[in-house]
Design a protein around this motif. Structure first.
Motif, PDB file in Angstrom:
ATOM      1  N   LEU A   1      79.854  64.504  41.021  1.00 27.80           N
ATOM      2  CA  LEU A   1      79.684  63.123  41.061  1.00 27.80           C
ATOM      3  C   LEU A   1      78.051  62.896  40.907  1.00 27.80           C
ATOM      4  O   LEU A   1      77.285  63.413  41.795  1.00 27.80           O
ATOM      5  CB  LEU A   1      80.244  62.497  42.509  1.00 27.80           C
ATOM      6  N   HIS A   2      77.637  62.023  40.088  1.00 31.76           N
ATOM      7  CA  HIS A   2      76.225  61.694  40.083  1.00 31.76           C
ATOM      8  C   HIS A   2      76.096  60.317  39.472  1.00 31.76           C
ATOM      9  O   HIS A   2      76.948  59.703  39.127  1.00 31.76           O
ATOM     10  CB  HIS A   2      75.439  62.962  39.065  1.00 31.76           C
ATOM     11  N   HIS A   3      74.696  60.007  39.117  1.00 34.40           N
ATOM     12  CA  HIS A   3      74.208  58.798  38.506  1.00 34.40           C
ATOM     13  C   HIS A   3      75.040  57.619  39.289  1.00 34.40           C
ATOM     14  O   HIS A   3      75.535  56.591  38.538  1.00 34.40           O
ATOM     15  CB  HIS A   3      74.527  58.801  37.188  1.00 34.40           C
ATOM     16  N   LEU A   4      75.049  57.539  40.567  1.00 36.89           N
ATOM     17  CA  LEU A   4      75.509  56.323  41.303  1.00 36.89           C
ATOM     18  C   LEU A   4      74.505  55.123  41.207  1.00 36.89           C
ATOM     19  O   LEU A   4      73.378  55.415  41.783  1.00 36.89           O
ATOM     20  CB  LEU A   4      76.106  56.624  42.673  1.00 36.89           C
ATOM     21  N   HIS A   5      74.718  53.876  41.075  1.00 39.19           N
ATOM     22  CA  HIS A   5      74.236  53.021  41.061  1.00 39.19           C
ATOM     23  C   HIS A   5      74.832  51.511  41.650  1.00 39.19           C
ATOM     24  O   HIS A   5      76.030  51.309  41.173  1.00 39.19           O
ATOM     25  CB  HIS A   5      73.461  52.397  39.711  1.00 39.19           C
ATOM     26  N   LEU A   6      74.279  51.068  42.603  1.00 38.56           N
ATOM     27  CA  LEU A   6      74.876  49.889  43.458  1.00 38.56           C
ATOM     28  C   LEU A   6      74.355  48.698  42.966  1.00 38.56           C
ATOM     29  O   LEU A   6      73.093  48.425  43.372  1.00 38.56           O
ATOM     30  CB  LEU A   6      75.087  50.296  44.759  1.00 38.56           C
ATOM     31  N   HIS A   7      75.121  47.679  42.676  1.00 37.13           N
ATOM     32  CA  HIS A   7      74.642  46.512  42.114  1.00 37.13           C
ATOM     33  C   HIS A   7      75.247  45.518  43.206  1.00 37.13           C
ATOM     34  O   HIS A   7      76.342  44.982  43.029  1.00 37.13           O
ATOM     35  CB  HIS A   7      74.865  46.121  40.483  1.00 37.13           C
TER      36      HIS A   7
END
Length: 288
Positions: free
Chosen positions: A232-238
């Motif tokens: 799991l990687h490159h997590l972005h929360l908007h």
């Protein structure tokens, strides 16, 4: 707990209580000629004004997504919280300059028992309002209600200092400067409340990094869907307040068919919606 209704009720309760407190504190402040008590009264009145923003923000944020705003109108809550902060800065500046001027003119104030009683009652009521705002804010994850709670807390704390100053000035001679110093303190308390509100709101608008606890929980849930490490990687929360969007990258066995990979990604998206109440978009990469 219904987010919109809870926010509106909190705002109405705050407006009503603060309006009554403002009238009483302003009356006592004018009787004594105390700039500290008058400043404290207007700090309370600013709570009523900001609570009106709370109610208006609830109405605006509840509007459904449309063509111009496909992610909804939830960030009106953050905008309103920033407006609250600006109002606090203006109020704080007015009382800071007034208190400094009074100090320079060596103006003193004589306090009576009524001033002590009113201040004690104000402290108790304002702290109860603060706790109510914090409770609603936690239950609904609502920044504007939390901001309103902090405003009530700052008013309660400034009233505590005013109370201490009133008692000292009344029973200990030679403290002609006490009212001016208390006014300055109230102004600084208002500035601090504005800073905390603005910092939290701007941080949310600029974008948040998912917490380590959230990533760990997500990773554990992924293990129930796919028994191998997805890297799991490159997590972005908007964060759009009324709803949240999560984008992330996962790695799957490169020998999988497109259909198999799509099925796993769809299962993950459904799980994230169910477990974390977020809409997810997943980018798949081959595991090498």
């Amino acid at each position: 707990m219904d987010r919109k209704k809870a926010q509106i009720v909190e705002g109405i309760v705050s407006v009503a209580v603060n309006a009554v407190l403002f009238g009483i504190k302003l009356w006592v402040g004018m009787l004594t000629g105390s700039i500290a008590l008058i400043a404290d009264a207007w700090h309370t009145m600013s709570d009523s004004l900001t609570s009106i923003f709370v109610v208006v923000a609830a109405k605006l944020a509840a509007k459904k997504p449309d063509k111009e705003h496909p992610f909804g109108h939830g960030r009106w809550e953050l905008i309103s919280a920033i407006m609250i902060a600006f109002i606090l800065v203006f109020i704080g500046y007015e009382f800071l300059t007034g208190s400094i001027e009074r100090f320079q003119n060596r103006q003193s104030v004589t306090y009576g028992t009524l001033a002590i009683v009113v201040t004690v009652v104000s402290i108790i009521i304002k702290e109860l309002l603060a706790q109510y705002g914090f409770y609603i804010g936690r239950k609904t994850n609502n920044p504007v209600v939390t901001a309103d709670g902090w405003h009530s807390r700052s008013d309660a704390l400034s009233s505590v200092v005013v109370l201490i100053g009133i008692i000292i000035a009344r029973f200990v001679p030679g403290f002609w400067w006490m009212d001016s110093v208390l006014g300055i303190f109230c102004a600084l308390a208002i500035f601090y409340a504005a800073f905390e509100i603005m910092k939290d709101s701007i941080t949310r608008m600029l974008g948040e990094e998912p917490s380590a606890e959230f990533i760990e929980s997500l990773d554990n849930e992924l293990g129930k869907i796919y028994d191998k490490d997805m890297k799991l990687h490159h997590l972005h929360l908007h964060n759009y307040i009324s709803h949240k969007e999560l984008t992330l990258h996962i790695r799957l066995d490169g020998s999988m068919t497109v259909e198999e990979g799509h099925k796993i990604a769809s299962s993950i998206e459904d799980m994230i919606k169910e477990k974390f109440d977020m809409d997810a978009t997943i980018h798949i990469e081959p595991l090498r």
